[in-house]
Design a protein around this motif. Structure first.
Motif, PDB file in Angstrom:
ATOM      1  N   LEU A  88       1.817   9.379  -5.630  1.00 50.01           N
ATOM      2  CA  LEU A  88       2.367  10.686  -5.290  1.00 50.01           C
ATOM      3  C   LEU A  88       3.343  11.153  -6.370  1.00 50.01           C
ATOM      4  N   LYS A  89       4.243  10.289  -6.775  1.00 54.27           N
ATOM      5  CA  LYS A  89       5.213  10.651  -7.809  1.00 54.27           C
ATOM      6  C   LYS A  89       4.512  10.977  -9.126  1.00 54.27           C
ATOM      7  N   HIS A  90       3.493  10.212  -9.461  1.00 55.27           N
ATOM      8  CA  HIS A  90       2.738  10.469 -10.688  1.00 55.27           C
ATOM      9  C   HIS A  90       2.047  11.839 -10.599  1.00 55.27           C
ATOM     10  N   MET A 101       0.835  -1.202   0.000  1.00 45.54           N
ATOM     11  CA  MET A 101       0.000   0.000   0.000  1.00 45.54           C
ATOM     12  C   MET A 101       0.872   1.256   0.000  1.00 45.54           C
ATOM     13  N   MET A 102       1.954   1.242   0.786  1.00 41.30           N
ATOM     14  CA  MET A 102       2.840   2.396   0.828  1.00 41.30           C
ATOM     15  C   MET A 102       3.515   2.598  -0.536  1.00 41.30           C
ATOM     16  N   GLN A 103       3.932   1.510  -1.150  1.00 44.04           N
ATOM     17  CA  GLN A 103       4.572   1.597  -2.456  1.00 44.04           C
ATOM     18  C   GLN A 103       3.606   2.167  -3.496  1.00 44.04           C
ATOM     19  N   ARG A 120       2.740  15.042 -12.961  1.00 43.43           N
ATOM     20  CA  ARG A 120       1.620  15.658 -13.692  1.00 43.43           C
ATOM     21  C   ARG A 120       1.517  17.145 -13.363  1.00 43.43           C
ATOM     22  N   LEU A 121       1.667  17.493 -12.073  1.00 46.23           N
ATOM     23  CA  LEU A 121       1.638  18.901 -11.678  1.00 46.23           C
ATOM     24  C   LEU A 121       2.794  19.673 -12.307  1.00 46.23           C
ATOM     25  N   ASN A 122       3.971  19.067 -12.345  1.00 46.48           N
ATOM     26  CA  ASN A 122       5.123  19.717 -12.990  1.00 46.48           C
ATOM     27  C   ASN A 122       4.856  19.939 -14.476  1.00 46.48           C
ATOM     28  N   GLU A 123       4.243  18.963 -15.119  1.00 46.17           N
ATOM     29  CA  GLU A 123       3.899  19.091 -16.544  1.00 46.17           C
ATOM     30  C   GLU A 123       2.893  20.223 -16.756  1.00 46.17           C
TER      31      GLU A 123
END
Length: 170
Positions: free
Chosen positions: A133-135, A125-127, A139-142
């Protein structure tokens, strides 16, 4: 994390540290539904159980060999042979029951059912949360990059046409 969840996690952690046998714990809270945990024995206890089963299996094999040895004599004692045979069957039944319990435990561990003998489900679940989170961050950076590109193109178009715009409040 709410205060209620925090209290439940602390309670769960304390119970996991203090209880060394399989037990069901029920916690009720006025803010949330009842929480039920099944606490499994620690790995060292599982290993001790398996060692005990191994010794029991050795006893069963020894009793079977004694029964065969008794029957191979010229004048076998049927009473002795029956005693060894019954000892063999009892030991074999104990081994079978113990192995069944361990197989059931391993089935729970490997299928991700709620149990406290393994941290696999929590790690998974943490993974997955970390991956989400990384995705989301990428996406926010894009989106930020596209916004800046759009603003830059807009500013360059405004500069070419000579139209002055008022800054927008953000």
């Amino acid at each position: 994390m709410s205060l209620s969840q925090h209290k439940h996690q602390n309670l769960r952690a304390k119970l996991l540290r203090r209880i060394n046998c399989e037990i069901k714990v029920e916690v009720s809270c006025h803010r949330c539904s009842d929480i039920k945990y099944t606490i499994m024995p620690p790995p060292t206890e599982k290993l001790q159980q398996l060692e005990h089963l191994e010794k029991e299996l050795a006893n069963a094999v020894h009793a079977a060999s004694q029964a065969i040895l008794e029957l191979s004599k010229e004048k076998p004692s049927l009473k002795q042979a029956e005693t060894f045979s019954s000892t063999f069957l009892k030991s074999l039944e104990n081994v079978e029951n113990g192995l069944s319990k361990n197989i059931t435990y391993l089935t729970q561990v490997s299928t991700g059912q709620a149990h406290e003998g393994s941290s696999y489900a929590s790690q998974k679940m943490m993974q997955m949360a970390w991956h989400r989170l990384k995705h989301s961050q990428s996406r926010l950076n894009e989106l930020e990059r596209l916004k800046n590109k759009h603003i830059q193109e807009n500013n360059s178009l405004m500069g070419l046409s000579g139209i002055k715009t008022e800054p927008q409040d953000q």
